[in-house]
Each structure stands twice: as structure tokens, then as C-alpha cells.
Enzyme design. Structure first.
Site, PDB file in Angstrom:
ATOM      1  N   ARG A 119      67.821  40.657  43.505  1.00 35.23           N
ATOM      2  CA  ARG A 119      66.884  39.872  44.339  1.00 35.23           C
ATOM      3  C   ARG A 119      66.031  40.747  45.253  1.00 35.23           C
ATOM      4  O   ARG A 119      65.526  40.281  46.263  1.00 35.23           O
ATOM      5  CB  ARG A 119      67.618  38.807  45.157  1.00 35.23           C
ATOM      6  CG  ARG A 119      68.408  37.838  44.298  1.00 35.23           C
ATOM      7  CD  ARG A 119      68.841  36.605  45.071  1.00 35.23           C
ATOM      8  NE  ARG A 119      69.740  35.793  44.266  1.00 35.23           N
ATOM      9  CZ  ARG A 119      71.070  35.905  44.276  1.00 35.23           C
ATOM     10  NH1 ARG A 119      71.653  36.775  45.064  1.00 35.23           N
ATOM     11  NH2 ARG A 119      71.792  35.137  43.497  1.00 35.23           N
ATOM     12  N   LYS A 141      51.036  42.074  43.265  1.00 30.93           N
ATOM     13  CA  LYS A 141      51.242  41.251  42.080  1.00 30.93           C
ATOM     14  C   LYS A 141      52.049  42.031  41.053  1.00 30.93           C
ATOM     15  O   LYS A 141      51.670  43.139  40.677  1.00 30.93           O
ATOM     16  CB  LYS A 141      49.902  40.889  41.449  1.00 30.93           C
ATOM     17  CG  LYS A 141      49.173  39.764  42.107  1.00 30.93           C
ATOM     18  CD  LYS A 141      47.917  39.545  41.290  1.00 30.93           C
ATOM     19  CE  LYS A 141      47.194  38.286  41.598  1.00 30.93           C
ATOM     20  NZ  LYS A 141      46.090  38.108  40.641  1.00 30.93           N
ATOM     21  N   GLU A 183      36.658  47.868  36.915  1.00 36.46           N
ATOM     22  CA  GLU A 183      37.195  47.246  38.133  1.00 36.46           C
ATOM     23  C   GLU A 183      36.507  47.816  39.378  1.00 36.46           C
ATOM     24  O   GLU A 183      36.282  47.110  40.357  1.00 36.46           O
ATOM     25  CB  GLU A 183      38.716  47.458  38.242  1.00 36.46           C
ATOM     26  CG  GLU A 183      39.537  46.748  37.176  1.00 36.46           C
ATOM     27  CD  GLU A 183      39.838  45.279  37.480  1.00 36.46           C
ATOM     28  OE1 GLU A 183      39.497  44.783  38.574  1.00 36.46           O
ATOM     29  OE2 GLU A 183      40.403  44.623  36.589  1.00 36.46           O
ATOM     30  N   LYS A 225      40.071  45.745  48.595  1.00 34.47           N
ATOM     31  CA  LYS A 225      41.118  44.849  48.123  1.00 34.47           C
ATOM     32  C   LYS A 225      42.129  44.555  49.228  1.00 34.47           C
ATOM     33  O   LYS A 225      42.576  43.417  49.382  1.00 34.47           O
ATOM     34  CB  LYS A 225      41.813  45.425  46.889  1.00 34.47           C
ATOM     35  CG  LYS A 225      42.832  44.455  46.319  1.00 34.47           C
ATOM     36  CD  LYS A 225      43.187  44.699  44.880  1.00 34.47           C
ATOM     37  CE  LYS A 225      44.179  43.614  44.414  1.00 34.47           C
ATOM     38  NZ  LYS A 225      44.651  43.839  43.049  1.00 34.47           N
ATOM     39  N   GLU A 235      47.204  34.386  47.256  1.00 30.84           N
ATOM     40  CA  GLU A 235      46.160  33.980  46.334  1.00 30.84           C
ATOM     41  C   GLU A 235      45.879  32.483  46.329  1.00 30.84           C
ATOM     42  O   GLU A 235      45.789  31.862  45.278  1.00 30.84           O
ATOM     43  CB  GLU A 235      46.536  34.427  44.906  1.00 30.84           C
ATOM     44  CG  GLU A 235      45.323  34.549  44.022  1.00 30.84           C
ATOM     45  CD  GLU A 235      45.637  35.238  42.714  1.00 30.84           C
ATOM     46  OE1 GLU A 235      46.766  35.137  42.232  1.00 30.84           O
ATOM     47  OE2 GLU A 235      44.726  35.862  42.178  1.00 30.84           O
ATOM     48  N   ARG A 239      41.208  35.506  47.704  1.00 29.63           N
ATOM     49  CA  ARG A 239      41.645  36.531  46.776  1.00 29.63           C
ATOM     50  C   ARG A 239      41.172  36.256  45.358  1.00 29.63           C
ATOM     51  O   ARG A 239      41.070  37.168  44.531  1.00 29.63           O
ATOM     52  CB  ARG A 239      43.176  36.579  46.822  1.00 29.63           C
ATOM     53  CG  ARG A 239      43.747  37.742  46.088  1.00 29.63           C
ATOM     54  CD  ARG A 239      45.156  37.964  46.583  1.00 29.63           C
ATOM     55  NE  ARG A 239      45.883  38.825  45.701  1.00 29.63           N
ATOM     56  CZ  ARG A 239      47.127  39.237  45.933  1.00 29.63           C
ATOM     57  NH1 ARG A 239      47.746  38.848  47.016  1.00 29.63           N
ATOM     58  NH2 ARG A 239      47.735  40.032  45.094  1.00 29.63           N
ATOM     59  N   ASN A 243      38.908  38.171  40.910  1.00 28.85           N
ATOM     60  CA  ASN A 243      39.028  37.872  39.485  1.00 28.85           C
ATOM     61  C   ASN A 243      37.684  37.744  38.777  1.00 28.85           C
ATOM     62  O   ASN A 243      37.615  37.207  37.679  1.00 28.85           O
ATOM     63  CB  ASN A 243      39.847  36.597  39.292  1.00 28.85           C
ATOM     64  CG  ASN A 243      41.306  36.825  39.646  1.00 28.85           C
ATOM     65  OD1 ASN A 243      41.893  37.817  39.233  1.00 28.85           O
ATOM     66  ND2 ASN A 243      41.880  35.931  40.418  1.00 28.85           N
ATOM     67  N   HIS A 246      37.506  38.036  35.049  1.00 25.72           N
ATOM     68  CA  HIS A 246      38.868  38.064  34.499  1.00 25.72           C
ATOM     69  C   HIS A 246      39.185  36.879  33.606  1.00 25.72           C
ATOM     70  O   HIS A 246      39.938  37.023  32.653  1.00 25.72           O
ATOM     71  CB  HIS A 246      39.901  38.152  35.626  1.00 25.72           C
ATOM     72  CG  HIS A 246      40.037  39.523  36.196  1.00 25.72           C
ATOM     73  ND1 HIS A 246      38.976  40.229  36.724  1.00 25.72           N
ATOM     74  CD2 HIS A 246      41.121  40.354  36.300  1.00 25.72           C
ATOM     75  CE1 HIS A 246      39.404  41.409  37.146  1.00 25.72           C
ATOM     76  NE2 HIS A 246      40.683  41.504  36.905  1.00 25.72           N
ATOM     77  N   HIS A 250      40.403  37.855  30.145  1.00 26.24           N
ATOM     78  CA  HIS A 250      41.730  37.507  29.626  1.00 26.24           C
ATOM     79  C   HIS A 250      41.620  36.769  28.304  1.00 26.24           C
ATOM     80  O   HIS A 250      42.448  36.945  27.415  1.00 26.24           O
ATOM     81  CB  HIS A 250      42.501  36.645  30.629  1.00 26.24           C
ATOM     82  CG  HIS A 250      43.036  37.411  31.804  1.00 26.24           C
ATOM     83  ND1 HIS A 250      43.523  36.802  32.928  1.00 26.24           N
ATOM     84  CD2 HIS A 250      43.158  38.750  32.013  1.00 26.24           C
ATOM     85  CE1 HIS A 250      43.930  37.732  33.797  1.00 26.24           C
ATOM     86  NE2 HIS A 250      43.706  38.912  33.259  1.00 26.24           N
ATOM     87  N   HIS A 263      42.012  46.210  29.183  1.00 25.46           N
ATOM     88  CA  HIS A 263      41.783  45.211  30.228  1.00 25.46           C
ATOM     89  C   HIS A 263      40.391  45.398  30.851  1.00 25.46           C
ATOM     90  O   HIS A 263      39.606  44.443  30.945  1.00 25.46           O
ATOM     91  CB  HIS A 263      42.873  45.357  31.293  1.00 25.46           C
ATOM     92  CG  HIS A 263      42.747  44.415  32.451  1.00 25.46           C
ATOM     93  ND1 HIS A 263      42.961  43.057  32.341  1.00 25.46           N
ATOM     94  CD2 HIS A 263      42.414  44.637  33.750  1.00 25.46           C
ATOM     95  CE1 HIS A 263      42.768  42.490  33.519  1.00 25.46           C
ATOM     96  NE2 HIS A 263      42.441  43.428  34.390  1.00 25.46           N
TER      97      HIS A 263
END
Lengths: 362, 362
Positions: A119, A141, A183, A225, A235, A239, A243, A246, A250, A263
Site C-alpha cells: 500500500r 500519474k 510534448e 506542468k 485532474e 490539468r 491533454n 492526447h 490515444h 506516444h
């Protein structure tokens, strides 16, 4: 050495950026006798694992390592489990530190392993690709992919420290350097017109891996960022701007299968689609779209859809995006160069037309 | 209906405790059109899935469900992945709600799925076993097992709501009711002498599933745990007290293979070992140890080690416990009935002797 501080509600951590940091042991917050598990892949390990191990051992750390196969297609629960098995076989407790040495896949998988092993254990990120240096260094993330979608399983989990050694980019394939620049250009496009203009001046230095330009560029991207993430840690709002491109990108990655386009390449074509849509909505001028296209092209990045993908192929993938809320598409678009916004419920025909404009015609 | 509020730094949530809550739709914070994924197992689903689905549909929810196989041995990454697949096949977004309907395994797996699906979606826990009602309702611990250790992979993740319908205990095997009573007795032993005395008076009512006694007992246990967790959300300090008997008990469970002894049965024998060790260290009197033993025995719980396990079998398992720090065993022991403490670096011979005292001799 440059330093960007990421300030979050619950914790703060530094990003150190410089040449040769892998060998610079005072930067490593490890005490005598502490245990460390380095997570890497064979490609990165051949260049840097011994160096990092030696540096950590100089600090007195007890170092082990586990390698997961190289590539996005190994960003899976199975790879995650390889890390858990190595940790458990070595009887690692909650006081261990996981160090992610590699690109975005390693950072994501090792980061999620750190978030979920017992955890949560301490995490240090050492991103070795330009993409991961400017993107996954900040924001916490972590994720693995599922066969039905990318990054669908993960956690928000902050590292204690990010170390960026810009010399590692010398062993990175040029194509991946360029993908990282997608990016980089994104940060200018969404939030910082001045940086966009700086990039128009210095893109050739970045492509040529000039160390000073790289360090300035990486620090600027991390700062942009970090500011966004500090405002919006999980998010829910601002935020989402990060993207840009993206949702389209994606869709390309998923449609072609992970790993066919990088990517950053998907993001590059995706940004052109978002720009075309922004123009259709009356925000960007034709000349703005052209400036973005030229900058991407100078970084040797694709600005149109892949040959093998039809405009109609996009929407089914896009509707499965995490940003879809109550069945409505949410897209990041541009008001101008340097100013992005989130458009909700954009007409699907307009979206399709923008994709068509960025599709190669035979 | 009783209500216990769990107050944490980041959020608060209520635990509602009553008879027939599964059918009492005003308690469900679901709006018209919202999507829900119920996670359960076939054993629980046969009794309660239709009832819960009907209740949620009365609230206007769009309800789906996914069943994972019943039992601790299915508390795995594979079961977790079954849930992700169901969510992704149904195109569930970040705005979905996962409802865990079942015992501790379901709560742990569904909870970890909620923590990690798209990096976190809303979670409602509906525990249907006594053990999960008094234990996993509070604290936000979620996890799956690894073949090398129990609960080694997981997250701290808080539900939005916990609903405890005490009528669900009527379909629970008696052996599992008794196993739950081991955790109940633990709360008295570690932190609340008055509750321990109440249990000595009412243990027969609890074994007989008298509703009033059950509700009082569950609310008291949840309140004790909520107080501890509020003081120590991520288990750095005080929360360790909740693990009385657990380091021994986990060793039993791991050694026998998951599912041969119930968790609560392992805890019961483990508490006797901790009590024997506490007596050896001069804290508990012989009569205190005997009171604990009698109370456990009245709940039909084991107070000695399993036949097939030797005292020497314990320590290797125990050293892999999450509470081991820097190679040193940390055990929860008793200063007195109602007052636990964490002992660090206890002599292994004393530990072994305590286990021997709780071992059946032929």
C-alpha cells in the site's frame, strides 16, 4: 544543475536537472544500510544500471534490481507482478525505496508498483527519455494498460524526488527524442506563448541535443506542468489542458496497436487535429495552425493521421477516453497559441472533419 | 438505524448500521441515470444481488454487476482484472460507482479496483460478513494477495459510504459469524475494557445473532476503529494496535494455505499467542489470559495452534510481515485487557515459547 520544486497539498518534492546526475551521489537521499529496488529494462540497464548501482552503493545503500521487458506492450499487470515478486523474494518491507530508471513505461509501472506494494513505499523517478523527463516527472500519474484501454489501471502517487540526467538522452534513439519534443511543443501551445516562440528559435538545438538548451527546455516544461498540477492535483479541472492532442493520439496508438507509433508521434498528429478543429471553431488563424505544423515538422514529427487509419476509426476509441463524462466527449482545444481550453460536447461532425483535414489523401 | 461517522483528514463518510438496509433506497447516494458496477461473488449474489439491484434501480441507477469466484484464494490480480474488464467492456468512465457486496475478499478486491480503475472511482462498501462489517468497513485498506504473501498489493482508499445490513448475517455460515467475533473480541482486548466486559455478558446473544446486540456491537467496533484510524490514517503508528494476533494469524493462514483456517480463527489463536507472550513479559495475569481464552471459546473459536503446524513454522512467515521494519519483528501485545502496545525487537525465543504454550500437545 537546475531545480524545479513541485508543491502539492500533501507533499513537495524537487526535480533536479543536470548533466551527469547519475554519478553525483550527494543528490540521492538514501541512508547507510537502506534498501533500494531499481526497476529498469534491458535497453536502459545496459547503459546506466551499473553506474546508478555504484552511485547508490557509495551512499551505503543495499541495491537490488529487477528488469521488465522493454516496450509499451509490457506495461501490464504481469510486469507489475514481476516487480512485486522481486520485492517479496527479497523480503523488502515498507521501508524500501523503488527507483524507476527508464522511460515512461518504466516510470508508470514502477510508480504504480511503489503506490501499491504494501500500500505504498518510497519512489524516486529517474526518467531517461525526453518524453518522460518533461511529462511523467510531474503529476504523480502511474498506470498500466489493459487490453481494452491504455492507462486504465493506476494511481496518483507522488515521488520523493525526480532526477533528470540530460546526458542519458545521448543514448536515446533520435525518433524518441523527437517524440519527446511533441510534448515540449505542447506546453508552449497550451499555456506559454513566450516558450512557444523560444522553441521556434531553439528547436534545432534541441534536436541536436545541446545540453544548455535541453536543460532550460526541460526545466521550463516541468515548471509549467508543476504549476498546473499544483492547482489541480487529481485532474478534476485545469490539468485536463495537458491533454492537448492526447484523445486523438490515444486513438491512434490504440488503433495501430501499442508501439507502432510512439506516444509523442500520436500526440503530434493529435495536436494538428485539435488545431484544425480550433480553427474550424474560429479560434486559431490559418497562420497559427501553420506555425504549429512547421514547428512539429522541424522536430521530424508527423502532422497527419497514419496511412492505415480512416477518419471514421477515431471516434469509437475516443469515446472510451477517461475524459468522457456522462457519454460526452471532452476535448482540449486552442483559443490561441499559448492558450488552451476544454471543449465539452463538441459536435461529432466537426471532430470528424478536423480529422479528415489531417488525413493523407492518396 | 445506527450511524458512525469516520472522520479523516481528506474526507469523512458515514457507516450506516441497521436491519433491512439493502431494501431501504433513500440511504443510497445515487442519482437518476448514474452508473453502478456491483462487485460480488456467487454465494452472496444468490441471496442479495437482486434485492440490491432493485433498490438501486428504484433510485434510477443503471446497474451492472460482475461476480468473482468466492474465497480468499481468488483475492488476486486476476480477479482484479475481471473487474477492470467488466468496467471497460461496459465503457464505464471515471464517474461510475463501484459497490462491493460481500465479505472481506470482495471488499478488498473491489476496493482496490475502485482505487485503481482510471486512478480512482467512487466506492460504496456493503459488507455482508461480521468480520468485514467490524473490520474492513473502516480504514480504507484494500488489497489483493501475492503468492508470496497476503495483502501485499493494494492501496489506502476510502469509500464514500458503508452500509451494514445486519440481516445479511442470517445467511452467513455460523463458523464465519464466530470468526467475525474474534475481531470483535480483539477491539475489547486492545482498547476498550468496558466493551470487553460487555462482551463477556452478551457473547451468547451475538452468537445467536440477536439483532439489537449485533447492531450495538458492530457500531462500537466501527467507532473504536474509526477513532484509531482518524488518529493514524496511513498506519504509521497507533493503528498497528488493530493488528493484535494478526502477525501470528497471518503465519497460520499462509502456512496452512489460504482458506483452511478462516482469518478470524487465525486471529483467535494468534491473540492467545500474543496474550501468552504478554504474560511472559509480566504484563497480563494468568487470570487475564484465562478470561480471554474463555471468551474466545464461548464464540467457538480456536485458542491453540493448528495440529499440523509446528512452533518453528511461525517465525519465517512472521518475518515477512508488513510490520517488520529494518529486519525487526514488531508485535502487538497487551499491557492489560483493554490496553495494547507495540513491542519492537522482541526476543525470538520468547516468541517461540509463547507459540509453544499455545500448541496442542499429543
Amino acid at each position: 544543475m537546475l531545480c524545479v520544486n513541485v508543491e502539492l497539498q500533501e507533499r513537495r518534492y524537487p526535480i533536479l536537472i543536470g548533466s551527469g546526475l547519475l554519478q553525483d551521489e550527494p543528490n540521492y537521499p538514501i541512508n547507510q544500510g537502506e534498501r533500494v529496488m531499481i526497476v529498469s529494462n534491458p535497453t536502459v540497464a545496459q547503459f546506466y544500471l551499473d553506474t546508478l548501482t555504484t552511485t547508490l552503493e557509495k551512499r551505503g545503500a543495499v541495491v537490488e534490481s529487477v528488469l521488465i521487458p522493454d516496450g509499451e506492450k509490457y506495461k501490464t499487470l504481469e510486469s507489475l507482478n514481476l516487480i512485486f515478486t522481486a520485492l517479496l523474494k527479497g523480503n523488502h518491507g515498507r521501508d524500501t525505496t523503488i527507483i524507476a530508471l527508464g522511460g515512461g513505461v518504466i516510470g508508470d509501472v514502477a510508480g504504480f508498483a511503489a503506490a501499491s506494494y504494501q500500500r505504498g513505499v518510497r519512489l524516486i523517478q529517474i526518467p531517461t527519455t525526453l518524453l518522460s523527463q518533461v511529462d511523467s516527472s510531474v503529476g504523480g500519474k502511474t498506470a498500466v494498460n489493459h487490453e481494452l484501454g491504455k492507462n486504465m489501471i493506476g494511481a496518483f502517487y507522488q515521488p520523493s524526488l525526480v532526477l533528470i540526467d540530460t546526458l542519458t538522452l545521448n543514448t536515446l534513439p533520435k525518433r524518441e527524442v523527437n517524440a519527446g519534443l511533441a510534448e515540449v511543443i505542447k506546453y508552449g501551445a497550451i499555456l506559454d506563448y513566450e516558450f512557444f516562440v523560444w522553441l521556434e528559435k531553439h528547436i534545432d538545438d534541441l534536436v541536436a541535443l545541446k545540453q544548455d538548451a535541453l536543460q532550460h527546455c526541460i526545466a521550463r516544461c516541468c515548471q509549467i506542468k508543476a504549476d498546473v498540477v499544483a492547482r489541480d492535483e487529481t485532474e478534476k479541472g485545469d490539468r485536463a489542458l495537458l491533454n492537448l492532442g492526447h484523445t486523438f493520439g490515444h486513438a491512434i496508438e490504440t488503433h495501430l496497436g501499442y508501439g507502432n507509433w510512439l506516444h509523442g508521434e500520436g500526440i503530434s498528429a493529435g495536436m494538428m487535429m485539435a488545431a484544425a478543429l480550433s480553427e474550424a471553431l474560429g479560434h486559431l488563424s490559418v497562420s497559427d495552425v501553420s506555425r504549429l505544423e512547421k514547428l512539429l515538422a522541424r522536430a521530424n514529427l508527423p502532422t497527419v493521421s497514419p496511412d492505415t487509419m480512416q477518419p471514421e476509426d477515431y471516434l469509437p476509441h475516443m469515446m472510451r477516453d477517461k475524459k468522457v463524462l456522462a457519454g460526452k466527449l471532452r476535448l482540449v482545444l486552442l483559443k490561441s497559441l499559448g492558450q488552451a481550453y476544454v471543449a465539452t460536447d463538441t459536435d461529432h461532425h466537426l471532430v470528424l472533419n478536423a480529422i479528415r483535414r489531417c488525413t493523407q489523401t492518396d
